[in-house]
Design a protein around this motif. Structure first.
Motif, short mmCIF file in Angstrom:
data_model
loop_
_atom_site.label_atom_id
_atom_site.label_comp_id
_atom_site.label_asym_id
_atom_site.label_seq_id
_atom_site.Cartn_x
_atom_site.Cartn_y
_atom_site.Cartn_z
N THR A 91 34.54 46.72 59.96
CA THR A 91 34.16 45.53 60.72
C THR A 91 34.51 44.26 59.93
OG1 THR A 91 31.93 45.30 59.81
CG2 THR A 91 32.18 46.76 61.69
N PHE A 92 34.44 43.14 60.64
CA PHE A 92 34.51 41.84 59.99
C PHE A 92 33.67 40.87 60.79
CE2 PHE A 92 38.00 41.80 62.99
CZ PHE A 92 38.08 40.49 63.46
N ILE A 93 33.29 39.76 60.18
CA ILE A 93 32.49 38.73 60.81
C ILE A 93 33.41 37.59 61.25
CG2 ILE A 93 30.73 36.95 60.40
CD1 ILE A 93 29.56 39.71 60.59
N ARG A 94 33.18 37.08 62.46
CA ARG A 94 33.89 35.89 62.94
C ARG A 94 32.85 34.84 63.29
NH1 ARG A 94 38.62 36.60 66.82
NH2 ARG A 94 39.63 36.66 64.81
N ALA A 95 32.98 33.65 62.72
CA ALA A 95 32.08 32.53 63.03
C ALA A 95 32.82 31.56 63.94
CB ALA A 95 31.64 31.82 61.76
N GLU A 96 32.13 31.13 65.03
CA GLU A 96 32.71 30.20 65.99
C GLU A 96 31.71 29.11 66.33
OE1 GLU A 96 34.00 32.14 69.56
OE2 GLU A 96 35.03 33.73 68.49
N PHE A 97 32.20 27.91 66.55
CA PHE A 97 31.38 26.81 67.03
C PHE A 97 32.21 25.97 67.99
CE2 PHE A 97 29.87 22.39 66.79
CZ PHE A 97 28.58 22.59 67.29
N ASN A 98 31.65 25.68 69.15
CA ASN A 98 32.30 24.84 70.15
C ASN A 98 33.68 25.39 70.52
OD1 ASN A 98 32.30 22.68 71.92
ND2 ASN A 98 33.10 21.23 70.41
N GLN A 99 33.77 26.71 70.68
CA GLN A 99 34.99 27.41 71.06
C GLN A 99 36.11 27.31 70.01
OE1 GLN A 99 35.94 25.94 74.95
NE2 GLN A 99 34.22 27.01 75.91
N VAL A 100 35.73 27.04 68.76
CA VAL A 100 36.69 26.97 67.67
C VAL A 100 36.31 28.02 66.62
CG1 VAL A 100 37.58 25.53 65.78
CG2 VAL A 100 37.11 24.51 68.01
N VAL A 101 37.27 28.84 66.22
CA VAL A 101 37.02 29.84 65.19
C VAL A 101 36.92 29.12 63.84
CG1 VAL A 101 37.94 31.85 63.98
CG2 VAL A 101 38.18 31.67 66.47
N HIS A 105 22.65 21.61 71.04
CA HIS A 105 22.92 22.17 72.37
C HIS A 105 24.04 23.20 72.42
CE1 HIS A 105 20.71 18.45 73.38
NE2 HIS A 105 20.17 19.24 74.26
N LYS A 106 24.80 23.35 71.36
CA LYS A 106 25.90 24.30 71.36
C LYS A 106 25.65 25.34 70.27
CE LYS A 106 29.19 20.85 72.95
NZ LYS A 106 30.37 20.07 72.61
N PRO A 107 25.65 26.61 70.64
CA PRO A 107 25.34 27.64 69.64
C PRO A 107 26.49 27.89 68.67
CG PRO A 107 25.89 28.65 71.73
CD PRO A 107 25.86 27.16 71.96
N VAL A 108 26.12 28.33 67.48
CA VAL A 108 27.08 28.86 66.51
C VAL A 108 27.06 30.37 66.70
CG1 VAL A 108 27.61 29.18 64.08
CG2 VAL A 108 26.73 26.98 64.87
N PHE A 109 28.20 30.98 66.92
CA PHE A 109 28.28 32.41 67.11
C PHE A 109 28.78 33.07 65.83
CE2 PHE A 109 28.83 30.91 71.50
CZ PHE A 109 27.87 31.69 72.13
N CYS A 110 28.10 34.12 65.41
CA CYS A 110 28.58 34.99 64.35
C CYS A 110 28.64 36.39 64.94
CB CYS A 110 27.65 34.95 63.14
SG CYS A 110 27.70 33.41 62.25
N LYS A 111 29.84 36.93 65.05
CA LYS A 111 30.03 38.23 65.69
C LYS A 111 30.55 39.24 64.67
CE LYS A 111 32.77 36.06 68.86
NZ LYS A 111 33.71 35.98 69.96
N SER A 112 30.06 40.44 64.77
CA SER A 112 30.60 41.54 63.99
C SER A 112 31.61 42.25 64.89
CB SER A 112 29.50 42.50 63.58
OG SER A 112 30.05 43.60 62.91
N LEU A 113 32.87 42.25 64.50
CA LEU A 113 33.93 42.84 65.30
C LEU A 113 34.43 44.11 64.64
CD1 LEU A 113 35.79 39.49 65.97
CD2 LEU A 113 34.32 40.70 67.54
#
Length: 89
Positions: free
Chosen positions: A31-41, A79-87
């Protein structure tokens, strides 16, 4: 009138560990982690093999800046979430 320099303020995101990660029986998931904010990786971690216990050590840090004068503001952060996804790889 005195001018105030507008400097961005850092927002740092750190992911150190992953827990309860499961793949198919007999698999050794990567796996790896991807961090995104405001539709930007913001960034991707290194690829990590999940242990048989379902844990992973990522030690991943990413950051971005917000500025009261524009760009990314405190209102955006609220108002905009920060996403951290395990892919899975």
């Amino acid at each position: 009138m005195e001018q105030v320099s507008s400097t961005g303020r850092p927002v740092q995101i750190t992911v150190t560990d992953g827990y309860d990660l499961k793949g198919f029986k007999g698999d050794t998931p990567v796996t790896f982690i991807r961090a995104e904010f405001n539709q930007v990786v913001l960034g991707d971690s290194a690829k990590v093999t999940v242990s048989p216990e379902g844990t992973a050590k990522y030690n991943f840090t990413s950051s971005f800046e917000y500025s009261p004068e524009g760009g990314i503001t405190l209102d955006d952060l609220a108002h905009k979430p920060v996403f951290c996804k395990s892919l899975w790889y």
